[in-house]
Design an enzyme around this catalytic site. Structure first.
Site, PDB file in Angstrom:
ATOM      1  N   LYS A   1      -2.367 -19.100   6.087  1.00  0.00           N
ATOM      2  CA  LYS A   1      -3.722 -18.555   6.189  1.00  0.00           C
ATOM      3  C   LYS A   1      -4.615 -18.651   7.068  1.00  0.00           C
ATOM      4  O   LYS A   1      -5.091 -18.037   7.883  1.00  0.00           O
ATOM      5  CB  LYS A   1      -4.219 -18.400   4.597  1.00  0.00           C
ATOM      6  CG  LYS A   1      -3.482 -17.782   3.535  1.00  0.00           C
ATOM      7  CD  LYS A   1      -4.176 -17.747   2.251  1.00  0.00           C
ATOM      8  CE  LYS A   1      -3.548 -17.182   1.231  1.00  0.00           C
ATOM      9  NZ  LYS A   1      -2.240 -17.877   0.804  1.00  0.00           N
TER      10      LYS A   1
ATOM     11  N   GLU B   1     -13.907 -20.710   2.310  1.00  0.00           N
ATOM     12  CA  GLU B   1     -14.495 -19.593   2.502  1.00  0.00           C
ATOM     13  C   GLU B   1     -15.731 -19.413   1.918  1.00  0.00           C
ATOM     14  O   GLU B   1     -15.713 -19.738   0.694  1.00  0.00           O
ATOM     15  CB  GLU B   1     -13.419 -18.209   2.629  1.00  0.00           C
ATOM     16  CG  GLU B   1     -12.219 -18.081   3.486  1.00  0.00           C
ATOM     17  CD  GLU B   1     -11.384 -16.759   3.300  1.00  0.00           C
ATOM     18  OE1 GLU B   1     -10.614 -16.507   4.162  1.00  0.00           O
ATOM     19  OE2 GLU B   1     -11.454 -16.446   2.168  1.00  0.00           O
TER      20      GLU B   1
ATOM     21  N   HIS C   1      -7.338 -15.199 -10.254  1.00  0.00           N
ATOM     22  CA  HIS C   1      -6.947 -14.758  -8.851  1.00  0.00           C
ATOM     23  C   HIS C   1      -5.841 -14.165  -8.816  1.00  0.00           C
ATOM     24  O   HIS C   1      -5.181 -14.126  -7.726  1.00  0.00           O
ATOM     25  CB  HIS C   1      -7.131 -15.935  -7.915  1.00  0.00           C
ATOM     26  CG  HIS C   1      -8.407 -16.507  -7.882  1.00  0.00           C
ATOM     27  ND1 HIS C   1      -9.632 -16.051  -7.163  1.00  0.00           N
ATOM     28  CD2 HIS C   1      -8.827 -17.891  -8.345  1.00  0.00           C
ATOM     29  CE1 HIS C   1     -10.535 -16.932  -7.436  1.00  0.00           C
ATOM     30  NE2 HIS C   1     -10.143 -18.034  -8.077  1.00  0.00           N
TER      31      HIS C   1
ATOM     32  N   ARG D   1       6.233  -9.310   3.065  1.00  0.00           N
ATOM     33  CA  ARG D   1       7.401  -8.917   2.155  1.00  0.00           C
ATOM     34  C   ARG D   1       6.685  -7.564   1.346  1.00  0.00           C
ATOM     35  O   ARG D   1       5.595  -7.112   1.393  1.00  0.00           O
ATOM     36  CB  ARG D   1       7.621  -9.870   1.256  1.00  0.00           C
ATOM     37  CG  ARG D   1       6.370 -10.340   0.450  1.00  0.00           C
ATOM     38  CD  ARG D   1       6.401 -11.333  -0.420  1.00  0.00           C
ATOM     39  NE  ARG D   1       5.348 -12.218  -1.021  1.00  0.00           N
ATOM     40  CZ  ARG D   1       4.626 -11.715  -2.158  1.00  0.00           C
ATOM     41  NH1 ARG D   1       4.647 -10.448  -2.718  1.00  0.00           N
ATOM     42  NH2 ARG D   1       3.670 -12.216  -2.505  1.00  0.00           N
TER      43      ARG D   1
END
Length: 675
Positions: A116, A200, A235, A292
């Site tokens: 990421k 973040e 999440h 994917r």
């Protein structure tokens, strides 16, 4: 096109790929672990190869074993599904070296998007907007703490590799950062083999919207509209729908073009999903790209009428994209829910056990049909600790969102599962939640509406108690007819007339008593002083355990399904499921009070990965005592009351079964007396 395809996965995605391959005339090969030898995905394929033991790291994650199976069976291509090896660049590269087509993007694209942190750096250069945060390589805990301080709380710690909500924590204060960081890193290492994280800014009331992209080997890349995946817990996505409520044509185009730019930046090929976080004012930021097919791809198929697995196979075979961007269009609205073996009333902890009964609404057309079931589990199969606890995906399509939502409510009412806890009732409440119905979505919807979505347990209704009692009477009547000796008749038959029959049912924490008098199928039921004149008819279900009951109470007609397995009784009515236990008052008295109120028990099978206390330590209610890992997620066991730790029965690394006592906590007074 390929003549033989190996499917390097299990469960519903393996069944899904096998169905499309069969339609295209492609033979399929399944791989399986020891516990999956008789699984549905194995039966769905033309051949099957064992690849190892039950744990994924000893079977489905063994790239050498998967490749060996492909070579031995003459497979020309490998479809990785999602999860396991689907985003493993080393496996993709190994397939190519072995002369086998990997149905997915090139290894370089997987590597570019696999981290990421690295992906965000790449997206920044490509002009794709990013959430403010730290995405670098430096992983020193103190340095990351400084980054969080500079970003400002709340912040989101996120595993740099992987997804599915694993290795993610929201941190609201500086004091909580280091503990959350340690937990994220352990979970990330366990799930993805990489403990790197990024930090973040945690956005307030964001929506999670993703764009489906497809690219071929000829330089063409398009987007197939968007999916809204905002409704989440831990999440992890719970509900997905397409198109996103309130999406304008201009914003759809802007997000779609940004997603295509992201894919082109890594020379992408095949199916991919670019995920964005969207603020209430419409500003959107790149989160990650899943290289994917996604679990939620059916909602895109339902609104476009396209088979995305077929597209994957055609592109992998070198064919160009079947349609251009201008030719793409969608129709209506689709919603998908993920039916999990989990207990929403116990923190959504996964539930382990055998599916004794499994009944879904009738599935219709595969694409553009009103109802679709994608599942890899059958009645009699077991949900284990080894794999994800998803039972099936339930997908509906409607002319608009309101119709799709109404169809989903109806479909959930006809979904009946016995043997494990499930989230079916919770999903029904979500579908009828006012905020969801109005399309007022954000990733905090479940937390904001906990009181209505996760209500306190309520007592069983008179109707449910009557239905359960009818199941008991019907079964005893059937047993009695086996005896020719009237003295062994268990019904209310008596030599000098009829006697009342008493049935006792455990309902939550209380025992409910039902007194039944009369004969035949019209009797008087007395419940806590209330008398009801009841008549009914029953019909046995071809599937074991179940009976259909047509009930009349005070002239009102009701339909229900009742399942009995030993003493456990499940009553399925159109809008609720009630769990009851038939009890023997003598056995109940003997059991008495053999529970240990101070014991902290394991909520599910798993492994102890951290112990924070020792015998004699003082603890406050809510203090973390130890951490268990199960199904690649961490679960913290906290003190239920103030007190002193008595004994700690397990150490780090120990495997524990569900319900075992992990440690004991006594009140200060009792501990001093015992000492």
């Amino acid at each position: 096109m390929f003549h033989t395809l190996l499917i390097a996965n299990r469960g519903e995605i393996a069944c899904r790929v096998a169905a499309t391959a069969r339609r295209l005339g492609i033979k399929t090969v399944a791989v399986y672990s020891d516990v999956d030898a008789n699984a549905k995905h194995v039966a769905s394929c033309d051949a099957a190869v064992r690849v190892g033991a039950a744990p994924a790291r000893e079977s489905y994650l063994l790239s050498d074993a998967i490749l060996r199976a492909a070579l031995e069976t003459g497979a020309q291509a490998v479809h990785p599904g999602y999860g396991f090896l689907s985003e493993n660049e080393a496996f993709a590269e190994a397939c190519v070296k072995a002369g086998i087509v990997f149905v997915g993007p090139p290894a370089s694209a997987i590597a570019a998007m696999g981290s990421k942190s690295a992906a965000k750096t790449l997206m920044d250069k490509a002009g794709v907007p990013l959430v403010p945060g730290y995405h670098g390589e430096q992983q020193d805990p103190n340095f990351l703490l400084q980054q969080a301080d500079s970003i400002g709380y709340p912040v989101l710690i996120k595993a740099s590799s992987g997804g599915g909500g694993k290795g993610m924590r929201v941190v609201t204060s500086r004091d909580a950062f280091q503990d959350a960081l340690g937990s994220c890193k352990r979970e990330a290492l366990s799930s993805f083999g990489d403990d790197k994280v990024l930090i973040e800014r945690y956005l307030q009331k964001p929506r999670h919207i993703e764009i489906q992209v497809f690219a071929d080997q000829h330089g063409n890349c398009i987007y197939l509209f968007e999916r809204d995946c905002s409704v989440q817990r831990r999440h992890q996505k719970v509900i997905e729908e397409a198109p996103a409520p309130g999406m304008t044509a201009a914003r759809r185009q802007a997000m779609g073009e940004a997603a295509v730019a992201a894919a082109k930046a890594v020379n992408y090929v095949g199916a991919g999903t670019v995920e964005f976080i969207v603020e209430p004012d419409g500003r959107f930021y790149f989160m990650e790209m899943n290289t994917r097919l996604q679990v939620e791809h059916p909602v895109t198929e339902m609104i476009t009428g396209l088979d995305l697995v077929e597209w994957q196979l055609r592109i992998a075979a070198g064919q160009p994209l079947p349609l251009t961007q201008e030719q793409l269009q969608f129709k209506g609205h689709s919603i998908e829910v993920r039916i999990y073996a989990e207990n929403p009333d116990n923190g959504f902890l996964p539930s382990v056990g055998t599916l004794q009964y499994l009944d879904f609404p009738e599935s219709t057309a595969f694409l553009n049909g009103p109802v679709r079931i994608d599942g890899g589990i059958r009645a009699g199969d077991a949900i284990s600790t080894y794999y994800d606890p998803m039972i099936a995906k339930l997908i509906v399509h409607g002319e608009d969102r309101d119709q799709a939502r109404a169809r989903m409510v109806q479909a959930l009412e006809h979904t009946r599962i016995v043997g494990v806890h499930t989230n079916v009732a919770f999903l029904r409440r979500l579908m009828t939640n006012q905020a969801f119905a109005e399309g007022d979505l954000d990733t905090g919807l479940i937390e904001q509406h906990r009181d209505t979505l996760l209500p306190a347990a309520v007592r069983a209704t008179d109707q449910a108690l009557v239905l359960a009692t009818i199941a008991v009477l019907t079964e005893q009547g059937a047993q009695s007819r086996l005896w020719s000796d009237p003295w062994r008749d268990q019904s209310t038959w008596r030599l000098a007339g009829l006697a009342a029959r008493q049935v006792m049912l455990v309902d939550g924490e209380s025992v409910r008593t039902i007194l039944v008098t009369g004969d035949g199928h019209t009797r008087t039921f007395e419940l806590e002083g209330r008398k009801l004149l009841v008549s009914w008819t029953t019909q046995s279900d071809p599937q074991a355990l179940a009976m259909q009951v047509c009930l009349s109470i005070l002239g009102q007609q009701h339909q229900a399904t009742v399942l009995r397995d030993g003493t456990a009784i499940q009553v399925f009515e159109p809008s609720r499921q009630t769990s009851l236990i038939l009890t023997d008052p003598l056995a109940q008295a003997e059991q008495g009070t053999h529970t240990n109120a101070g014991g902290m028990t394991a909520p599910m099978p798993g492994k102890v990965i951290a112990v924070y206390v020792k015998s004699g330590a003082s603890v406050k209610r809510g203090d973390a005592l130890l951490v268990m890992e199960a199904m690649k997620m961490e679960h913290t066991i906290s003190a239920a009351t103030d007190g002193v730790v008595g004994e700690v029965y397990f150490a780090v690394g120990d495997q524990v079964a569900e319900g075992v006592e992990l440690l004991s906590v006594q009140s200060e007074q009792n501990f001093n007396v015992a000492s």
